[in-house]
Scaffold this active site. Structure first.
Site, PDB file in Angstrom:
ATOM      1  CD  GLU A 181      -2.622  -1.278   2.561  1.00  0.00           C
ATOM      2  OE1 GLU A 181      -3.861  -1.334   2.592  1.00  0.00           O
ATOM      3  OE2 GLU A 181      -1.921  -1.379   3.584  1.00  0.00           O
ATOM      4  CG  ASP A 213     -11.738  -7.456  -0.065  1.00  0.00           C
ATOM      5  OD1 ASP A 213     -10.606  -7.029   0.177  1.00  0.00           O
ATOM      6  OD2 ASP A 213     -12.625  -7.506   0.799  1.00  0.00           O
TER       7      ASP A 213
HETATM    8  N1  ADE Z   1      -8.884  -5.011   4.144  1.00  0.00           N
HETATM    9  C1  ADE Z   1      -9.168  -5.201   2.840  1.00  0.00           C
HETATM   10  N2  ADE Z   1     -10.140  -6.136   2.694  1.00  0.00           N
HETATM   11  C2  ADE Z   1     -10.470  -6.541   3.938  1.00  0.00           C
HETATM   12  C3  ADE Z   1     -11.389  -7.490   4.448  1.00  0.00           C
HETATM   13  N3  ADE Z   1     -12.157  -8.206   3.631  1.00  0.00           N
HETATM   14  N4  ADE Z   1     -11.451  -7.673   5.795  1.00  0.00           N
HETATM   15  C4  ADE Z   1     -10.660  -6.949   6.620  1.00  0.00           C
HETATM   16  N5  ADE Z   1      -9.772  -6.039   6.199  1.00  0.00           N
HETATM   17  C5  ADE Z   1      -9.680  -5.838   4.858  1.00  0.00           C
END
Ligand code: ADE
Length: 232
Positions: free
Chosen positions: A12, A199
């Site tokens: 990141e 996601d």
């Molecule tokens: N950071 C990015 N995606 C995530 C997720 N699904 N759960 C927790 N932290 C995250």
């Protein structure tokens, strides 16, 4: 004015660090802190590592040892609310720990002895960061509101549905922001956070997250940080 730029993971922050060729690396509390200039401003960049405790330690060191004036977090999150899709940008106005539950002694989500569940980000800094994000990523959809944090990578549709049901206004989920927000509240430190959605915190998250982290996250962070520092 000294600005701290924080991300959880190398992926990141890599593009931001690449723009700081003269930085000095220092180690404190087992972490690397890079001090230098970025887009004409003094900055300290650091990887917090993953999870709430790691993030809280990092924030405390930035405040007590580095005497920063403001903390900006940039990274990725899982989208929770219906309209928050992969590639969207979420700027936090407040944070909550979704895995904190001292009930029945205290209400679910309440941080014991603080009498509150939610910790706001700094209004003015948040406005500046949102403007920087909008100008850096004009083709993305942008959101502002509640981000929730917990020491879990949310990777099943069942769990993200449960989070949506118990926290209907949560836009996104990650693993650090609420901890930094609480430490900043304790020290009276200005804090803002921006996350691009990697996601949907669902059954596909374990595939979507690494792909996004590899291909997109660092570029997005660098573009947002550049606009933010140039404008402030
Ligand atoms: N950071 C990015 N995606 C995530 C997720 N699904 N759960 C927790 N932290 C995250």
């Amino acid at each position: 004015m000294l600005t701290a730029i924080v991300s959880a993971m190398q992926e990141e922050l890599a593009a931001v660090l690449a723009l700081m060729p003269d930085e000095r690396r220092e180690t404190a509390a087992g972490r690397d802190f890079w001090r230098g200039e970025l887009h004409g401003q003094p900055v300290v960049a650091v990887l917090s590592r993953i999870g709430k405790v790691a993030a809280a330690t990092t924030a405390a060191v930035l405040i007590e040892r580095y005497r920063v004036d403001r903390i900006v977090f940039t990274g990725v999150a899982g989208g929770l609310a219906e309209g928050v899709q992969v590639g969207d940008v979420v700027v936090a106005t407040e944070f909550l720990q979704h895995d904190l539950d001292a009930s029945p002694i205290f209400p679910r989500f309440e941080v014991p002895l603080y009498g509150r569940c939610r910790f706001p980000t700094d209004d003015a800094l948040t406005r500046q960061l949102a403007a920087a994000a909008a100008s850096a990523l004009p083709d993305s959809r942008h959101h502002q509101g509640l981000i929730v944090s917990g020491d879990r990578f949310v990777s099943t549709t069942t769990e993200s549905q449960a989070l949506r049901a118990s926290l209907p206004d949560a836009l996104a989920v990650e693993m650090e922001g609420a901890a930094i927000a609480q430490v900043c509240h304790d020290f009276g430190m200005r804090f803002a956070a921006v996350r691009t959605v990697s996601d949907r915190a669902d059954d596909e998250a374990h595939v979507d997250f690494p792909r996004f982290i590899r291909e997109v996250a660092s570029r997005h962070s660098a573009a947002i940080v550049e606009r933010f520092l140039r404008a402030s």
